[in-house]
Design an enzyme around this catalytic site. Sequence first.
Site, PDB file in Angstrom:
ATOM      1  N   SER B  14       0.852  -1.192   0.000  1.00 16.27           N
ATOM      2  CA  SER B  14       0.000   0.000   0.000  1.00 16.27           C
ATOM      3  C   SER B  14       0.891   1.245   0.000  1.00 16.27           C
ATOM      4  CB  SER B  14      -0.946  -0.069   1.198  1.00 16.27           C
ATOM      5  OG  SER B  14      -1.905   0.936   1.135  1.00 16.27           O
ATOM      6  N   HIS B  41      -2.866  -0.921  -3.332  1.00 19.38           N
ATOM      7  CA  HIS B  41      -4.037  -0.067  -3.106  1.00 19.38           C
ATOM      8  C   HIS B  41      -3.889   1.218  -3.908  1.00 19.38           C
ATOM      9  CE1 HIS B  41      -4.410  -2.083   1.088  1.00 19.38           C
ATOM     10  NE2 HIS B  41      -4.989  -2.791   0.157  1.00 19.38           N
ATOM     11  N   ASP B 134      -4.545  -4.645   5.956  1.00 21.78           N
ATOM     12  CA  ASP B 134      -4.875  -5.546   4.846  1.00 21.78           C
ATOM     13  C   ASP B 134      -3.672  -6.458   4.577  1.00 21.78           C
ATOM     14  OD1 ASP B 134      -6.257  -6.695   2.754  1.00 21.78           O
ATOM     15  OD2 ASP B 134      -5.714  -5.137   1.312  1.00 21.78           O
TER      16      ASP B 134
END
Lengths: 274, 191
Positions: B14, B41, B134
């Site tokens: 991310s 992401h 995540d």
Amino acid sequence: MSDIIEDIEIRLLLEALYQRFHYDFRDYAQASIRRRLRQARDQLGFANFSALQEHLLHDDDMLPRLLGYLTVQVSEMFRDPSFFRTIREKVVPHLRTYPSLKLWVAGCSAGEELYSYVILFREEGLEDRTLFYATDISEEALAAASRGIYSLDRIRTFTENHRASGGKSSLSDYYTSAYGNAVFDKSLRDRVVFSDHSLVTDAVFGEMQFVSCRNVMIYFNRELQDRAIGLFNDSLMRNGFLGLGSKENLRFSRHADAFTDFVREEKIYQRREQ
Amino acid sequence: MSGVLPRAVVIGASAGALQALSQILPELPADFPVPVLIVVHVPADRRNMLAPLFQAKCRMLVREAEDKEPAMAGTIYFAPPGYHLLVEADGSLSLSSDEEVLYSRPSVDVLFESAADAYGPNVVGIVLTGANPDGAQGLRAICESGGTAIVENPADAYAGTMPEEALKACPKAHVLALGEIAAHLLRVCPA
Ligand SMILES: C[S@@+](CC[C@H](N)C(=O)[O-])C[C@H]1O[C@@H](n2cnc3c(N)ncnc32)[C@H](O)[C@@H]1O
């Protein structure tokens, strides 16, 4: 490897769902079905899929609850605005040449995609000559679609999308706000037929100038995608248009030759002449 | 069981993803023997710039994943913005527009859990920099089915939360510095 027992149980559960209720998820793409079934199992409080299956077969209110997990309703008005802008700029001029039109939104979810077309067609002066068919397998989604009520916190995205799609008016012209909701004008539904229809088990029901099926076939395996595309092919008139989701395409389909790319990057296809 | 040779590498990243991936992907040879599937992401309204960006630096083929295509050796696949990427038991890829998971779509957990199901012990999962949890559940799934887990050293990471959470969920993961990951991959995935 995913647990062999779990695989067997999932297969049996989907078979039970089909045999008993005629909802056929057996040829859906397995990885996401498995994910959603695990969510259902855990959140409904079952230790395993066999226990869930027992309740499905013997307990009347289990079916709608399970279907709620299996048919995920994620949608947006004017989702991928450049798609709708292309419809406006490139497809509408063709549609104008027909005295009457039929448009089928297959897998319409709670109606966001349907209203996008109705509004676009109204803005382009085509609504009065069009019949809109909105179909889905989820009764809940169809009921929501025929209510046309969306939470106000979603409206900002819808409004931005509508503008980016080349909207000719303000989205607020089409709804009134009440209690945190946007209630879309019921005149938008004057020319809409809502109906329960499965792309897996049901047949073609009319000749269309336009079929829109976005973000539904990604949930199918290849054979099932072929079946659905075959339905669209049979349903469309010559030169009729097919609109898919931005990550869907006909490349792997055995019906690919029946269509030409109309606007390739927007996944808008046209049925061939012959 | 088909032995321990991996059949795929899955990577999640991310905040700080571009710099981190730039230290790994260009090191992999054109004939890297398995597919590399990646979730980064990115906001859904962006066209995916990742594939062209990395294609310019990498020897492997780099593409945005397409629904139902088979994942090929020697190829890097990025999940498209706004869609989850999953891998099927037959090694083909599928996309889904299901709800966000931990505010993310694509989600690292979704990719990793499907990879654990599809490949069992024959997968390498790598969690890199990021400011959210995540990937932790997904890496746990990979560990539990006997796969290889690698976590970027949280102390050096641009954002440490994602690797820290992944380590909590999967304590036996190898902790590596960014600069060591490519060499490690070449050892566990011999041509
Ligand atoms: C992700 S939503 C897509 C909504 C909308 N078309 C869009 O793109 O924004 C998928 C929809 O497909 C419906 N669906 C799933 N299986 C179907 C089937 N076999 N036939 C028709 N619709 C189906 C689901 O109920 C859900 O409403």
